[in-house]
Scaffold this motif. Structure first.
Motif, PDB file in Angstrom:
ATOM      1  N   LYS A   1       2.589  -8.669  61.578  1.00  0.00           N
ATOM      2  CA  LYS A   1       1.361  -9.098  60.482  1.00  0.00           C
ATOM      3  C   LYS A   1       2.078  -8.699  59.031  1.00  0.00           C
ATOM      4  O   LYS A   1       1.865  -9.417  58.162  1.00  0.00           O
ATOM      5  CB  LYS A   1       0.143  -7.982  60.876  1.00  0.00           C
ATOM      6  CG  LYS A   1      -0.418  -8.431  62.185  1.00  0.00           C
ATOM      7  CD  LYS A   1      -1.624  -7.641  62.352  1.00  0.00           C
ATOM      8  CE  LYS A   1      -1.338  -6.080  62.380  1.00  0.00           C
ATOM      9  NZ  LYS A   1      -0.648  -5.440  63.226  1.00  0.00           N
ATOM     10  N   THR A   2       2.612  -7.620  59.079  1.00  0.00           N
ATOM     11  CA  THR A   2       3.018  -7.030  57.317  1.00  0.00           C
ATOM     12  C   THR A   2       4.011  -8.091  57.161  1.00  0.00           C
ATOM     13  O   THR A   2       4.301  -8.498  55.999  1.00  0.00           O
ATOM     14  CB  THR A   2       3.663  -5.665  57.573  1.00  0.00           C
ATOM     15  OG1 THR A   2       2.437  -4.750  57.812  1.00  0.00           O
ATOM     16  CG2 THR A   2       4.261  -5.012  56.087  1.00  0.00           C
ATOM     17  N   THR A   3       5.133  -8.474  57.825  1.00  0.00           N
ATOM     18  CA  THR A   3       6.185  -9.548  57.699  1.00  0.00           C
ATOM     19  C   THR A   3       5.564 -10.712  57.154  1.00  0.00           C
ATOM     20  O   THR A   3       5.950 -11.211  56.176  1.00  0.00           O
ATOM     21  CB  THR A   3       6.885  -9.638  58.885  1.00  0.00           C
ATOM     22  OG1 THR A   3       7.495  -8.476  59.167  1.00  0.00           O
ATOM     23  CG2 THR A   3       8.062 -10.588  58.414  1.00  0.00           C
TER      24      THR A   3
ATOM     25  N   PHE B   1      -0.971  -3.312  49.615  1.00  0.00           N
ATOM     26  CA  PHE B   1       0.138  -2.704  50.572  1.00  0.00           C
ATOM     27  C   PHE B   1      -0.376  -1.792  51.764  1.00  0.00           C
ATOM     28  O   PHE B   1      -1.211  -0.973  51.330  1.00  0.00           O
ATOM     29  CB  PHE B   1       1.323  -2.194  49.744  1.00  0.00           C
ATOM     30  CG  PHE B   1       1.898  -3.010  48.886  1.00  0.00           C
ATOM     31  CD1 PHE B   1       3.215  -3.754  49.386  1.00  0.00           C
ATOM     32  CD2 PHE B   1       1.839  -3.135  47.715  1.00  0.00           C
ATOM     33  CE1 PHE B   1       3.688  -4.687  48.679  1.00  0.00           C
ATOM     34  CE2 PHE B   1       2.259  -4.037  46.991  1.00  0.00           C
ATOM     35  CZ  PHE B   1       3.447  -4.833  47.150  1.00  0.00           C
ATOM     36  N   GLN B   2       0.000  -2.017  52.678  1.00  0.00           N
ATOM     37  CA  GLN B   2      -0.200  -1.049  53.956  1.00  0.00           C
ATOM     38  C   GLN B   2      -0.104   0.186  53.486  1.00  0.00           C
ATOM     39  O   GLN B   2      -0.956   1.212  53.897  1.00  0.00           O
ATOM     40  CB  GLN B   2       0.582  -1.395  55.117  1.00  0.00           C
ATOM     41  CG  GLN B   2       0.144  -0.708  56.270  1.00  0.00           C
ATOM     42  CD  GLN B   2       0.524  -1.119  57.753  1.00  0.00           C
ATOM     43  OE1 GLN B   2       1.386  -2.110  57.814  1.00  0.00           O
ATOM     44  NE2 GLN B   2       0.022  -0.868  58.733  1.00  0.00           N
ATOM     45  N   GLN B   3       0.797   0.555  52.771  1.00  0.00           N
ATOM     46  CA  GLN B   3       1.123   1.969  52.271  1.00  0.00           C
ATOM     47  C   GLN B   3       0.868   2.222  50.994  1.00  0.00           C
ATOM     48  O   GLN B   3       1.562   3.259  50.541  1.00  0.00           O
ATOM     49  CB  GLN B   3       2.792   2.342  52.567  1.00  0.00           C
ATOM     50  CG  GLN B   3       3.346   1.873  53.859  1.00  0.00           C
ATOM     51  CD  GLN B   3       2.661   2.773  54.972  1.00  0.00           C
ATOM     52  OE1 GLN B   3       1.992   3.533  54.960  1.00  0.00           O
ATOM     53  NE2 GLN B   3       2.832   2.136  56.079  1.00  0.00           N
TER      54      GLN B   3
ATOM     55  N   ALA C   1      -4.131  -9.028  51.760  1.00  0.00           N
ATOM     56  CA  ALA C   1      -4.411  -7.470  52.062  1.00  0.00           C
ATOM     57  C   ALA C   1      -4.003  -7.082  53.593  1.00  0.00           C
ATOM     58  O   ALA C   1      -4.180  -7.527  54.606  1.00  0.00           O
ATOM     59  CB  ALA C   1      -6.157  -7.222  52.184  1.00  0.00           C
ATOM     60  N   ASP C   2      -3.147  -5.950  53.602  1.00  0.00           N
ATOM     61  CA  ASP C   2      -2.653  -5.463  54.886  1.00  0.00           C
ATOM     62  C   ASP C   2      -3.566  -4.149  55.256  1.00  0.00           C
ATOM     63  O   ASP C   2      -3.242  -3.241  54.594  1.00  0.00           O
ATOM     64  CB  ASP C   2      -1.201  -4.945  54.580  1.00  0.00           C
ATOM     65  CG  ASP C   2      -0.322  -4.957  55.460  1.00  0.00           C
ATOM     66  OD1 ASP C   2      -0.941  -4.944  56.725  1.00  0.00           O
ATOM     67  OD2 ASP C   2       0.891  -4.892  55.290  1.00  0.00           O
ATOM     68  N   GLU C   3      -4.076  -4.255  56.269  1.00  0.00           N
ATOM     69  CA  GLU C   3      -4.978  -3.296  56.997  1.00  0.00           C
ATOM     70  C   GLU C   3      -5.714  -2.640  55.909  1.00  0.00           C
ATOM     71  O   GLU C   3      -5.757  -1.208  56.031  1.00  0.00           O
ATOM     72  CB  GLU C   3      -3.915  -2.382  57.522  1.00  0.00           C
ATOM     73  CG  GLU C   3      -2.937  -2.730  58.603  1.00  0.00           C
ATOM     74  CD  GLU C   3      -3.699  -3.024  60.006  1.00  0.00           C
ATOM     75  OE1 GLU C   3      -5.028  -2.919  60.175  1.00  0.00           O
ATOM     76  OE2 GLU C   3      -2.797  -3.239  61.075  1.00  0.00           O
TER      77      GLU C   3
HETATM   78 MG   LIG Z   1       1.896  -3.524  59.556  1.00  0.00          MG
END
Ligand SMILES: [Mg+2]
Ligand SMILES: Nc1ncnc2c1ncn2[C@@H]1O[C@H](COP(=O)(O)OP(=O)(O)O)[C@@H](O)[C@H]1O
Length: 220
Positions: free
Chosen positions: A45-47, A90-92, A164-166
């Motif tokens: 997913k992030t990729t 970003f997820q982070q 949007a990542d998570e």
């Molecule tokens: Mg991810």
């Protein structure tokens, strides 16, 4: 803006082994569409989101945003294109730790010179229940507050595309609803939204839902 992926693959080579994190994916998202991709951790997913966002060159295939191929642009032009048109959560989070909430949000305007950034930041802090944390440094925030700050920053320049990542991964139900309604509202105003999440309930807010497994995408 229409987002389009055609047969996009991204392979990572680690210790002599190739991982097709995203494997021959085709996807199209129209202006005004809220699309989601769900799948287990590690499915790619992030990729996928980084590929769409102009942040990661595909190994093969084409990515286009409103008929512009970001990977065909010079890196300077691609950076400007991203700053003006794409909001990325970003997820982070990727907040700047020594800036406070307001400064982190307004920092998006440095790249795209959005007018009235300060006023817009106030509106977004209000919308995401951050007004009473405006002067807190990013490192002094709870995880959920960081997540909402990252979303506000992504929306500052009024982009046409929101990735949007998570974005609800660390939120209680009430704040998750605020965030998901904001994504739906963004699409309602003509924006294109791609949400990737392992949370099926969050994906339920989307108009179109896709599933990802082992780098492959299928429509729900
Ligand atoms: Mg991810
Ligand atoms: N920079 C990288 N180098 C090597 N392998 C990676 C890299 N980033 C991700 N991967 C691998 O690619 C796969 C997909 O990762 P990712 O896109 O982060 O999945 P998700 O976001 O769905 O958890 C995983 O197996 C992960 O280990």
């Amino acid at each position: 803006m229409t987002l389009k992926l055609e047969n996009v693959t991204k392979s990572y080579r680690k210790a002599g082994v190739d991982i097709d994190a995203v494997d021959t994916v085709s996807l199209s998202i129209q202006p005004g569409e809220f699309a989601s991709v769900t799948g287990a951790s590690g499915c790619g997913k992030t990729t996928l989101l980084l590929l769409v966002g102009g942040l990661l060159h595909p190994s093969s295939g084409t990515v286009s945003i409103c008929d512009i191929e970001p990977y065909g642009l010079s890196s300077n032009k691609r950076a400007r294109f991203r700053a003006e048109h794409i909001g990325f959560v970003f997820q982070q989070f990727c907040l700047i730790p020594y800036l406070d909430v307001r400064e982190n949000i307004v920092s998006a305007a440095l790249a795209a010179r959005h007018p009235n950034a300060e006023l817009r930041a106030e509106e977004l802090m209000e919308q995401f229940n951050l007004s009473d944390r405006a002067k807190h440094l990013a490192e002094e925030l709870s995880t959920g507050e960081r997540q909402r700050t990252a979303l506000a920053r992504a929306m500052l320049n009024k982009p046409k595309v929101l990735l949007a990542d998570e974005p609800t991964g660390n939120l209680d139900d009430a704040n998750a609803e605020v965030v998901l309604k904001a994504l739906a509202g963004f699409a309602g105003n003509g924006g294109s939204v791609l949400l990737v999440t392992h949370d099926a309930r969050a994906a339920g807010y989307a108009d179109t839902t896709h599933r990802m497994q082992g780098g492959k995408l299928s429509v729900d």
